[in-house]
Structures are given as C-alpha cells and as structure tokens.
Design a protein around this motif. Sequence first.
Motif, PDB file in Angstrom:
ATOM      1  N   VAL A 156     -80.407  97.387 -21.350  1.00 14.33           N
ATOM      2  CA  VAL A 156     -81.162  98.708 -22.000  1.00 14.33           C
ATOM      3  C   VAL A 156     -80.226  99.528 -21.648  1.00 14.33           C
ATOM      4  O   VAL A 156     -79.607  99.994 -20.555  1.00 14.33           O
ATOM      5  CB  VAL A 156     -82.362  98.776 -21.137  1.00 14.33           C
ATOM      6  CG1 VAL A 156     -83.088  99.832 -21.546  1.00 14.33           C
ATOM      7  CG2 VAL A 156     -83.335  97.429 -21.645  1.00 14.33           C
ATOM      8  N   HIS A 157     -80.188 100.635 -22.660  1.00 13.20           N
ATOM      9  CA  HIS A 157     -79.686 101.933 -22.445  1.00 13.20           C
ATOM     10  C   HIS A 157     -80.346 103.238 -22.576  1.00 13.20           C
ATOM     11  O   HIS A 157     -79.973 104.188 -21.994  1.00 13.20           O
ATOM     12  CB  HIS A 157     -78.373 101.839 -23.445  1.00 13.20           C
ATOM     13  CG  HIS A 157     -77.513 103.096 -23.207  1.00 13.20           C
ATOM     14  ND1 HIS A 157     -76.688 103.373 -22.063  1.00 13.20           N
ATOM     15  CD2 HIS A 157     -76.707 104.032 -24.017  1.00 13.20           C
ATOM     16  CE1 HIS A 157     -76.059 104.304 -22.281  1.00 13.20           C
ATOM     17  NE2 HIS A 157     -75.971 104.888 -23.213  1.00 13.20           N
ATOM     18  N   HIS A 214     -78.310  98.961 -25.351  1.00 15.40           N
ATOM     19  CA  HIS A 214     -77.003  99.560 -26.110  1.00 15.40           C
ATOM     20  C   HIS A 214     -76.621  98.636 -27.300  1.00 15.40           C
ATOM     21  O   HIS A 214     -76.605  97.436 -27.385  1.00 15.40           O
ATOM     22  CB  HIS A 214     -75.860  99.672 -24.980  1.00 15.40           C
ATOM     23  CG  HIS A 214     -74.707 100.384 -25.138  1.00 15.40           C
ATOM     24  ND1 HIS A 214     -73.748  99.812 -25.710  1.00 15.40           N
ATOM     25  CD2 HIS A 214     -74.897 101.633 -25.256  1.00 15.40           C
ATOM     26  CE1 HIS A 214     -72.665 100.811 -25.960  1.00 15.40           C
ATOM     27  NE2 HIS A 214     -73.260 102.084 -25.694  1.00 15.40           N
ATOM     28  N   SER A 215     -75.769  99.409 -28.159  1.00 14.40           N
ATOM     29  CA  SER A 215     -75.050  98.399 -29.183  1.00 14.40           C
ATOM     30  C   SER A 215     -74.053  97.410 -29.010  1.00 14.40           C
ATOM     31  O   SER A 215     -73.857  96.558 -29.471  1.00 14.40           O
ATOM     32  CB  SER A 215     -74.340  99.529 -30.147  1.00 14.40           C
ATOM     33  OG  SER A 215     -73.466 100.258 -29.265  1.00 14.40           O
ATOM     34  N   GLY A 216     -73.775  97.807 -27.594  1.00 15.33           N
ATOM     35  CA  GLY A 216     -72.566  96.757 -26.907  1.00 15.33           C
ATOM     36  C   GLY A 216     -73.160  95.353 -26.819  1.00 15.33           C
ATOM     37  O   GLY A 216     -72.415  94.462 -26.819  1.00 15.33           O
ATOM     38  N   PHE A 217     -74.648  95.238 -26.747  1.00 15.38           N
ATOM     39  CA  PHE A 217     -75.318  93.998 -26.527  1.00 15.38           C
ATOM     40  C   PHE A 217     -74.831  93.115 -27.927  1.00 15.38           C
ATOM     41  O   PHE A 217     -74.572  92.118 -27.966  1.00 15.38           O
ATOM     42  CB  PHE A 217     -76.514  94.078 -26.280  1.00 15.38           C
ATOM     43  CG  PHE A 217     -77.441  93.022 -26.242  1.00 15.38           C
ATOM     44  CD1 PHE A 217     -77.428  91.960 -25.313  1.00 15.38           C
ATOM     45  CD2 PHE A 217     -78.185  92.616 -27.488  1.00 15.38           C
ATOM     46  CE1 PHE A 217     -77.979  90.575 -25.397  1.00 15.38           C
ATOM     47  CE2 PHE A 217     -79.206  91.381 -27.528  1.00 15.38           C
ATOM     48  CZ  PHE A 217     -78.745  90.363 -26.232  1.00 15.38           C
ATOM     49  N   HIS A 246     -73.353  98.684 -37.248  1.00 16.04           N
ATOM     50  CA  HIS A 246     -74.666  98.564 -36.588  1.00 16.04           C
ATOM     51  C   HIS A 246     -75.921  99.159 -37.339  1.00 16.04           C
ATOM     52  O   HIS A 246     -75.804 100.275 -37.726  1.00 16.04           O
ATOM     53  CB  HIS A 246     -74.485  99.281 -35.241  1.00 16.04           C
ATOM     54  CG  HIS A 246     -73.484  98.747 -34.195  1.00 16.04           C
ATOM     55  ND1 HIS A 246     -73.689  97.756 -33.480  1.00 16.04           N
ATOM     56  CD2 HIS A 246     -72.132  98.591 -34.286  1.00 16.04           C
ATOM     57  CE1 HIS A 246     -72.614  97.269 -32.619  1.00 16.04           C
ATOM     58  NE2 HIS A 246     -71.655  97.919 -33.096  1.00 16.04           N
ATOM     59  N   ARG A 249     -80.819  98.887 -33.128  1.00 17.51           N
ATOM     60  CA  ARG A 249     -80.583  98.277 -31.861  1.00 17.51           C
ATOM     61  C   ARG A 249     -81.707  97.484 -31.216  1.00 17.51           C
ATOM     62  O   ARG A 249     -82.819  97.761 -31.899  1.00 17.51           O
ATOM     63  CB  ARG A 249     -80.524  99.399 -30.830  1.00 17.51           C
ATOM     64  CG  ARG A 249     -79.474 100.523 -31.059  1.00 17.51           C
ATOM     65  CD  ARG A 249     -79.511 101.184 -29.639  1.00 17.51           C
ATOM     66  NE  ARG A 249     -78.149 102.103 -30.321  1.00 17.51           N
ATOM     67  CZ  ARG A 249     -77.499 102.821 -29.292  1.00 17.51           C
ATOM     68  NH1 ARG A 249     -77.999 102.817 -27.893  1.00 17.51           N
ATOM     69  NH2 ARG A 249     -76.573 103.745 -29.365  1.00 17.51           N
ATOM     70  N   SER A 289     -78.171 104.125 -16.705  1.00 16.41           N
ATOM     71  CA  SER A 289     -78.908 102.925 -17.577  1.00 16.41           C
ATOM     72  C   SER A 289     -78.365 101.749 -17.111  1.00 16.41           C
ATOM     73  O   SER A 289     -77.497 101.369 -16.634  1.00 16.41           O
ATOM     74  CB  SER A 289     -78.532 103.190 -19.053  1.00 16.41           C
ATOM     75  OG  SER A 289     -77.238 102.573 -19.422  1.00 16.41           O
ATOM     76  N   ALA A 290     -79.375 100.976 -17.532  1.00 17.52           N
ATOM     77  CA  ALA A 290     -79.071  99.351 -17.079  1.00 17.52           C
ATOM     78  C   ALA A 290     -77.703  99.103 -17.598  1.00 17.52           C
ATOM     79  O   ALA A 290     -76.927  98.242 -17.000  1.00 17.52           O
ATOM     80  CB  ALA A 290     -79.717  98.439 -17.441  1.00 17.52           C
ATOM     81  N   MET A 291     -77.540  99.358 -18.782  1.00 14.16           N
ATOM     82  CA  MET A 291     -76.165  98.913 -19.547  1.00 14.16           C
ATOM     83  C   MET A 291     -74.798  99.439 -18.676  1.00 14.16           C
ATOM     84  O   MET A 291     -73.952  98.841 -18.470  1.00 14.16           O
ATOM     85  CB  MET A 291     -76.131  99.313 -21.248  1.00 14.16           C
ATOM     86  CG  MET A 291     -74.899  98.845 -21.636  1.00 14.16           C
ATOM     87  SD  MET A 291     -74.866  97.111 -21.670  1.00 14.16           S
ATOM     88  CE  MET A 291     -73.552  96.877 -23.060  1.00 14.16           C
ATOM     89  N   GLY A 301     -66.242  91.160 -26.081  1.00 13.00           N
ATOM     90  CA  GLY A 301     -67.521  91.777 -25.791  1.00 13.00           C
ATOM     91  C   GLY A 301     -67.830  93.036 -25.045  1.00 13.00           C
ATOM     92  O   GLY A 301     -68.302  94.121 -25.480  1.00 13.00           O
ATOM     93  N   SER A 337     -68.048  96.973 -25.805  1.00 15.03           N
ATOM     94  CA  SER A 337     -69.080  97.625 -25.080  1.00 15.03           C
ATOM     95  C   SER A 337     -68.576  98.977 -24.399  1.00 15.03           C
ATOM     96  O   SER A 337     -69.053 100.188 -24.614  1.00 15.03           O
ATOM     97  CB  SER A 337     -70.039  96.763 -24.237  1.00 15.03           C
ATOM     98  OG  SER A 337     -70.385  95.723 -24.785  1.00 15.03           O
ATOM     99  N   GLU A 369     -67.326 101.308 -27.181  1.00 23.15           N
ATOM    100  CA  GLU A 369     -68.501 102.204 -27.709  1.00 23.15           C
ATOM    101  C   GLU A 369     -69.100 103.062 -26.822  1.00 23.15           C
ATOM    102  O   GLU A 369     -69.750 104.192 -27.329  1.00 23.15           O
ATOM    103  CB  GLU A 369     -69.593 100.890 -28.449  1.00 23.15           C
ATOM    104  CG  GLU A 369     -69.177 100.190 -29.464  1.00 23.15           C
ATOM    105  CD  GLU A 369     -69.772  98.853 -29.886  1.00 23.15           C
ATOM    106  OE1 GLU A 369     -69.348  98.055 -30.639  1.00 23.15           O
ATOM    107  OE2 GLU A 369     -70.983  98.725 -29.340  1.00 23.15           O
ATOM    108  N   LEU A 415     -74.422 104.540 -32.643  1.00 20.66           N
ATOM    109  CA  LEU A 415     -73.370 104.037 -33.483  1.00 20.66           C
ATOM    110  C   LEU A 415     -73.684 103.527 -34.698  1.00 20.66           C
ATOM    111  O   LEU A 415     -74.396 102.689 -35.046  1.00 20.66           O
ATOM    112  CB  LEU A 415     -72.833 102.840 -32.285  1.00 20.66           C
ATOM    113  CG  LEU A 415     -71.403 102.399 -32.795  1.00 20.66           C
ATOM    114  CD1 LEU A 415     -70.336 103.359 -32.497  1.00 20.66           C
ATOM    115  CD2 LEU A 415     -71.213 100.914 -31.984  1.00 20.66           C
ATOM    116  N   VAL A 416     -72.600 103.686 -35.798  1.00 22.15           N
ATOM    117  CA  VAL A 416     -73.010 103.329 -37.174  1.00 22.15           C
ATOM    118  C   VAL A 416     -71.923 102.066 -37.096  1.00 22.15           C
ATOM    119  O   VAL A 416     -72.453 101.099 -37.685  1.00 22.15           O
ATOM    120  CB  VAL A 416     -72.509 104.404 -38.091  1.00 22.15           C
ATOM    121  CG1 VAL A 416     -72.517 103.817 -39.638  1.00 22.15           C
ATOM    122  CG2 VAL A 416     -73.585 105.525 -38.027  1.00 22.15           C
TER     123      VAL A 416
END
Lengths: 149, 132
Positions: free
Chosen positions: A42-43, A51-54, A86, A89, B13-15, B50, B54, B57, B76-77
């Motif tokens: 979660v971001h 997050h998009s990274g997921f 993307h 999300r 954030s968690a990420m 990945g 991440s 990004e 992010l697009v």
Amino acid sequence: MIHPATIFFSPAHPLFSIIHFEFIETKPEYLAVQFIAGKEFVHQGEAGALHSGFNTLILDSVMGGSVMGSLEKMQPIATVNLRTQHSHRATINEIIVCAAKVESIEDQIAVVSGQIKSVENNQILASAIGSFMIGTRATPLADRAVEVQ
Amino acid sequence: MNKPLFDQLITNSAMQDWLAFFAGDEKGKYILQFKDHHIGNPMIRSIHGGVTASLIEMCAEHMILAELGNHTSVQLVSSSLDYLRVSKDTDIHARANIVRIGKRLAFVDVWCWQDDENTPIARGTCTLRLDS
C-alpha cells in the motif's frame, strides 16, 4: 507435467512467502496466477491503493514464469526489458489475475506479453510486453568467492 | 530545494517500508537498502527485477513531487525498463533526472547501480500524469 513456475513460486521463495497467490491455469507457454493485493504494498493509505510497483513486480514474475514453462529443460532466465502501461492501481485485498503468454522465442530471447485484471470487474490494471534472456550466465553464489580471488 | 525538504517528501507508506526506500545524500539520489525479501533468484541471490522496477517508479514519483510540491498528485502512466546487469544482494543506488514537466505529464529517467555508478544495473524511463 508440473509447470516449472509452480516450483519456483513456492512459499519458500523470499518474495512469494509474503504474497498470497494461486495458480489458475498452467500451459507450456501460458500462465495465469491469482493474487491478493497485500497490505505490504500500500502506498496511498487513505485510499488503500497499492503502489504501481506491485503490478510491475507481479507482471515480471508471471511473465518470467511463462518462459520457464516453454523450455524443454530448466534454464536460468533473466528479464532484459519490460514496458508496462499502468491503467489502475490495485486496492488492498483486491483479487487480481495476472496472465502471461510467450509470444515468440528467437535466439534465446523470449518475447512475452502480460496483463493484470481485477477479478471483480474484469478491469485491466496493467499490461506489459517484455523480453527475457534464456540461459543467462550469472555466476552461481558458490562460485563467486572463487571468481573474486 | 534544500536537502532537508527533499527528505521530508519521503512520506511513510507500507510500500516504502517494504522497499526500504530512502533519499540519498543529494537531490535526485535514492537508496534501496537491501532486504532478504528483495531476492528474486535465490540461487544467485539477485534482486527481483520487479523490486528494481518498483524502486525506479518510486524514484520518478518522488522526483516530481520534490520538484512540484506535495500538493500535486502523480500517477504512473507507463514505465520502460532495461536490465543492464545481474544484480546482487547489496543496496541499490539510484539517480533520477527530470526530462520534462508539462502541464499534464512529466517524464523522468532513472539509473540504478550497486558498486559503481559507471556500471549501472538498470535504467528506466517513467511517464507520469499530474493532477493538481
């Protein structure tokens, strides 16, 4: 026959030990895996958006897994490049499916397409195309000390 | 922008915790502090592609927020990533450069390395949508 990705994506794997997943469809050049969007990624806390990274993490994994299934013998593979669009999300606890298909293999380079969709509304969250090298020559861990000397 | 303000934009954030993502010692520099859960291939203990993606990004998003301020929302697009070398189980350093900030879109390049900035392990170009 057991799809090699089912061995690689095991709970013993450092990353997949924390991501809840289930194999949906395994074919030699196609792989579909269901995931639950976990709180670790979660971001945006208020919206519960990951997050998009997921998405990128999942796409890279499943696309690589589809390459494993297309090989006659197990070989190391590595991502060469990954182009991801993307759209949305994932939100926390959302159930998503990532599907990947090997489009071609030429001179040890596999071209793979991948897509993540929400199970609830079939909405596309992300789509990607990537290249993977088959038979990489990365030095095994045990040999690295020898290489350094 | 001075360095302390640049650091403050790293919100929790968690990420970010999972990635172990930190601002570096100058504007545009970032660090992913290696953790075991970043491993992608346990046989050679390389970092998952990945995870590197991440990081790239997140660097791009943070760089735009640092430039425009926290009142802007960035999404992010697309991302286009090239993996240049096999990574290993150590920290990853990253440097982000803004290519262009338009009214609705921004473009950021990010380069990542481990031992030496001259031997990068990955590079990425990110396109981000800006919402005021």
